[in-house]
Design a protein around this motif. Structure first.
Motif, PDB file in Angstrom:
ATOM      1  N   VAL A 270       0.842  -1.192   0.000  1.00 53.04           N
ATOM      2  CA  VAL A 270       0.000   0.000   0.000  1.00 53.04           C
ATOM      3  C   VAL A 270       0.881   1.247   0.000  1.00 53.04           C
ATOM      4  O   VAL A 270       1.754   1.396   0.864  1.00 53.04           O
ATOM      5  CB  VAL A 270      -0.948   0.012   1.220  1.00 53.04           C
ATOM      6  CG1 VAL A 270      -1.746   1.310   1.255  1.00 53.04           C
ATOM      7  CG2 VAL A 270      -1.881  -1.196   1.177  1.00 53.04           C
ATOM      8  N   PHE A 271       0.649   2.113  -0.975  1.00 51.19           N
ATOM      9  CA  PHE A 271       1.420   3.352  -1.109  1.00 51.19           C
ATOM     10  C   PHE A 271       0.468   4.538  -1.217  1.00 51.19           C
ATOM     11  O   PHE A 271      -0.651   4.414  -1.728  1.00 51.19           O
ATOM     12  CB  PHE A 271       2.280   3.332  -2.382  1.00 51.19           C
ATOM     13  CG  PHE A 271       3.375   2.317  -2.383  1.00 51.19           C
ATOM     14  CD1 PHE A 271       4.634   2.625  -1.872  1.00 51.19           C
ATOM     15  CD2 PHE A 271       3.169   1.056  -2.924  1.00 51.19           C
ATOM     16  CE1 PHE A 271       5.656   1.686  -1.899  1.00 51.19           C
ATOM     17  CE2 PHE A 271       4.181   0.113  -2.947  1.00 51.19           C
ATOM     18  CZ  PHE A 271       5.434   0.426  -2.432  1.00 51.19           C
ATOM     19  N   ARG A 272       0.940   5.690  -0.781  1.00 53.17           N
ATOM     20  CA  ARG A 272       0.218   6.934  -1.049  1.00 53.17           C
ATOM     21  C   ARG A 272       0.410   7.304  -2.519  1.00 53.17           C
ATOM     22  O   ARG A 272       1.492   7.085  -3.091  1.00 53.17           O
ATOM     23  CB  ARG A 272       0.751   8.070  -0.171  1.00 53.17           C
ATOM     24  CG  ARG A 272       0.519   7.882   1.316  1.00 53.17           C
ATOM     25  CD  ARG A 272       1.138   9.038   2.102  1.00 53.17           C
ATOM     26  NE  ARG A 272       1.165   8.737   3.525  1.00 53.17           N
ATOM     27  CZ  ARG A 272       0.205   9.069   4.394  1.00 53.17           C
ATOM     28  NH1 ARG A 272      -0.834   9.747   3.959  1.00 53.17           N
ATOM     29  NH2 ARG A 272       0.301   8.750   5.667  1.00 53.17           N
ATOM     30  N   LEU A 273      -0.600   7.903  -3.096  1.00 57.23           N
ATOM     31  CA  LEU A 273      -0.480   8.373  -4.476  1.00 57.23           C
ATOM     32  C   LEU A 273       0.653   9.385  -4.587  1.00 57.23           C
ATOM     33  O   LEU A 273       1.378   9.408  -5.596  1.00 57.23           O
ATOM     34  CB  LEU A 273      -1.796   8.993  -4.945  1.00 57.23           C
ATOM     35  CG  LEU A 273      -1.787   9.619  -6.343  1.00 57.23           C
ATOM     36  CD1 LEU A 273      -1.427   8.591  -7.410  1.00 57.23           C
ATOM     37  CD2 LEU A 273      -3.135  10.270  -6.646  1.00 57.23           C
ATOM     38  N   SER A 274       0.839  10.202  -3.561  1.00 54.29           N
ATOM     39  CA  SER A 274       1.904  11.209  -3.601  1.00 54.29           C
ATOM     40  C   SER A 274       3.281  10.558  -3.733  1.00 54.29           C
ATOM     41  O   SER A 274       4.186  11.133  -4.347  1.00 54.29           O
ATOM     42  CB  SER A 274       1.856  12.083  -2.338  1.00 54.29           C
ATOM     43  OG  SER A 274       1.911  11.288  -1.166  1.00 54.29           O
ATOM     44  N   GLU A 275       3.457   9.343  -3.175  1.00 53.14           N
ATOM     45  CA  GLU A 275       4.714   8.609  -3.328  1.00 53.14           C
ATOM     46  C   GLU A 275       4.857   8.095  -4.753  1.00 53.14           C
ATOM     47  O   GLU A 275       5.919   8.213  -5.385  1.00 53.14           O
ATOM     48  CB  GLU A 275       4.756   7.423  -2.377  1.00 53.14           C
ATOM     49  CG  GLU A 275       4.809   7.720  -0.907  1.00 53.14           C
ATOM     50  CD  GLU A 275       4.820   6.439  -0.094  1.00 53.14           C
ATOM     51  OE1 GLU A 275       5.916   5.904   0.139  1.00 53.14           O
ATOM     52  OE2 GLU A 275       3.730   5.958   0.278  1.00 53.14           O
ATOM     53  N   LEU A 276       3.798   7.485  -5.254  1.00 54.68           N
ATOM     54  CA  LEU A 276       3.870   6.827  -6.558  1.00 54.68           C
ATOM     55  C   LEU A 276       4.016   7.828  -7.701  1.00 54.68           C
ATOM     56  O   LEU A 276       4.585   7.497  -8.749  1.00 54.68           O
ATOM     57  CB  LEU A 276       2.622   5.969  -6.776  1.00 54.68           C
ATOM     58  CG  LEU A 276       2.438   4.802  -5.793  1.00 54.68           C
ATOM     59  CD1 LEU A 276       1.164   4.023  -6.119  1.00 54.68           C
ATOM     60  CD2 LEU A 276       3.648   3.867  -5.820  1.00 54.68           C
ATOM     61  N   LYS A 277       3.531   9.039  -7.510  1.00 50.30           N
ATOM     62  CA  LYS A 277       3.654  10.050  -8.562  1.00 50.30           C
ATOM     63  C   LYS A 277       5.101  10.431  -8.803  1.00 50.30           C
ATOM     64  O   LYS A 277       5.434  10.983  -9.858  1.00 50.30           O
ATOM     65  CB  LYS A 277       2.826  11.285  -8.196  1.00 50.30           C
ATOM     66  CG  LYS A 277       1.325  11.057  -8.284  1.00 50.30           C
ATOM     67  CD  LYS A 277       0.545  12.228  -7.745  1.00 50.30           C
ATOM     68  CE  LYS A 277       0.612  13.415  -8.659  1.00 50.30           C
ATOM     69  NZ  LYS A 277      -0.293  14.523  -8.185  1.00 50.30           N
ATOM     70  N   GLN A 278       5.978  10.137  -7.835  1.00 46.83           N
ATOM     71  CA  GLN A 278       7.400  10.438  -7.992  1.00 46.83           C
ATOM     72  C   GLN A 278       8.149   9.323  -8.719  1.00 46.83           C
ATOM     73  O   GLN A 278       9.341   9.452  -9.005  1.00 46.83           O
ATOM     74  CB  GLN A 278       8.036  10.645  -6.613  1.00 46.83           C
ATOM     75  CG  GLN A 278       7.323  11.657  -5.732  1.00 46.83           C
ATOM     76  CD  GLN A 278       7.200  13.019  -6.384  1.00 46.83           C
ATOM     77  OE1 GLN A 278       8.159  13.519  -6.970  1.00 46.83           O
ATOM     78  NE2 GLN A 278       6.013  13.610  -6.296  1.00 46.83           N
ATOM     79  N   ILE A 279       7.450   8.220  -9.031  1.00 47.42           N
ATOM     80  CA  ILE A 279       8.078   7.070  -9.689  1.00 47.42           C
ATOM     81  C   ILE A 279       7.408   6.883 -11.050  1.00 47.42           C
ATOM     82  O   ILE A 279       6.268   6.416 -11.118  1.00 47.42           O
ATOM     83  CB  ILE A 279       7.918   5.792  -8.834  1.00 47.42           C
ATOM     84  CG1 ILE A 279       8.399   6.044  -7.403  1.00 47.42           C
ATOM     85  CG2 ILE A 279       8.662   4.630  -9.467  1.00 47.42           C
ATOM     86  CD1 ILE A 279       8.116   4.907  -6.456  1.00 47.42           C
ATOM     87  N   PRO A 280       8.060   7.228 -12.139  1.00 47.07           N
ATOM     88  CA  PRO A 280       7.425   7.218 -13.464  1.00 47.07           C
ATOM     89  C   PRO A 280       6.783   5.889 -13.843  1.00 47.07           C
ATOM     90  O   PRO A 280       5.712   5.865 -14.457  1.00 47.07           O
ATOM     91  CB  PRO A 280       8.591   7.565 -14.401  1.00 47.07           C
ATOM     92  CG  PRO A 280       9.541   8.336 -13.551  1.00 47.07           C
ATOM     93  CD  PRO A 280       9.443   7.723 -12.188  1.00 47.07           C
ATOM     94  N   GLU A 281       7.408   4.756 -13.488  1.00 43.83           N
ATOM     95  CA  GLU A 281       6.882   3.464 -13.929  1.00 43.83           C
ATOM     96  C   GLU A 281       5.871   2.856 -12.969  1.00 43.83           C
ATOM     97  O   GLU A 281       5.395   1.743 -13.179  1.00 43.83           O
ATOM     98  CB  GLU A 281       8.041   2.467 -14.117  1.00 43.83           C
ATOM     99  CG  GLU A 281       8.773   2.084 -12.836  1.00 43.83           C
ATOM    100  CD  GLU A 281       9.956   2.980 -12.524  1.00 43.83           C
ATOM    101  OE1 GLU A 281      10.917   2.483 -11.913  1.00 43.83           O
ATOM    102  OE2 GLU A 281       9.918   4.164 -12.910  1.00 43.83           O
TER     103      GLU A 281
END
Length: 283
Positions: A270-281
């Motif tokens: 489980v990740f925050r969207l704010s974290e995943l937006k920093q990872i392009p893939e």
């Protein structure tokens, strides 16, 4: 071997109590772990996962569909998609299994306290979110309004539909269902819209500024759902997505679950969207 290390590298013994067919290829399995596993399982947080092993076949990561019962019994919703799960679907009650875990990071239950919670489930993604849903409903005094939006390809593939309809009928939650297409009339006390899951969010009235959102389903949906949610005013910090389909070994050792510099088995799933937006893939 020291039994204290079991559950991380060595599976605890477990017994298959029984199973219930949910669709042509998906069933809900009830598994009873040995007594020494109960302490570890008592720390389970919705969104975490366990490694279920089938002797002679291997192991697979599965997110429990409910919190462990008082006796530690787990409910695991498993689709028949490969060798291990295929063999599991043929096993009779009483068969020996193995369990490791729980592993990973779950949904932020404490952070959600006092806030409305919106759950978005696509397909088999309802299984991990079911554990979160049940926790929110059992502890309803600690949370705001609970809403579930659930989409499947067609009515016969919608899992737990009678159970969810019963909860909605008792006004335990706001329930919105949709299917991609409806080749036949749904059976029983069951009705839904026809369309994609993101369509349910269009024009939907909710407390976007105060709500927390939990998402689980096919990764192809995530970018669209994230866009709809942010467009409605939900901050990326309060949108949580499960990347449970990327899990592998459970302890971050094999690195097959890597997303950028993060590992789904340990940093997630489980990740925050704010974290995943920093990872392009990531999305």
């Amino acid at each position: 071997m020291n039994r204290a290390s079991s559950g991380i590298h060595t599976p605890f013994a477990a017994t298959l109590i029984g199973s219930q067919a949910l669709s042509a290829d998906t069933a809900l399995f009830r598994v009873a772990p040995e007594a020494s596993a109960l302490e570890a399982l008592s720390r389970f947080v919705p969104g975490q996962f366990v490694q279920l092993s089938v002797p002679g076949a291997g192991e697979v990561p599965i997110s429990p569909a409910d919190l462990p019962g008082g006796d530690g019994t787990l409910e695991l919703c498993v689709r028949r998609v490969g060798h291990v799960t295929g063999l599991l679907h043929t096993l009779p009650a009483g068969s020996e299994l193995g369990l490791r875990g729980p592993f990973g990071t779950g949904f932020p239950i404490r952070e959600m306290a006092g806030r409305p919670v919106l759950l978005l489930a696509g397909g088999l993604g309802i299984a991990p979110l079911r554990s979160l849903l049940f926790h929110l409903l059992r502890e309803s005094r600690d949370f705001g309004e609970v809403t579930l939006m659930y989409g499947a390809r067609e009515p016969k593939l919608m899992l737990f539909r009678e159970e969810l309809a019963a909860l909605a009928a008792r006004r335990r939650l706001r329930l919105y269902l949709t299917v991609d297409f409806a080749p036949q009339e749904p059976a029983g006390n069951f009705s839904c819209a026809v369309g994609l899951l993101p369509d349910l969010l269009k024009g939907f009235s909710f407390d976007a500024q105060g709500s927390y959102v939990a998402v689980c389903g096919p990764p192809a949906l995530y970018r669209c759902l994230a866009g709809e949610l942010e467009g409605a005013g939900v901050e990326a910090e309060r949108i949580f997505l499960s990347l449970e389909r990327r899990m592998r070994c459970g302890i971050g050792r094999c690195c097959h679950c890597a997303v950028g510099q993060k590992l789904c088995c340990t940093d997630g799933p489980v990740f925050r969207l704010s974290e995943l937006k920093q990872i392009p893939e990531a999305l």
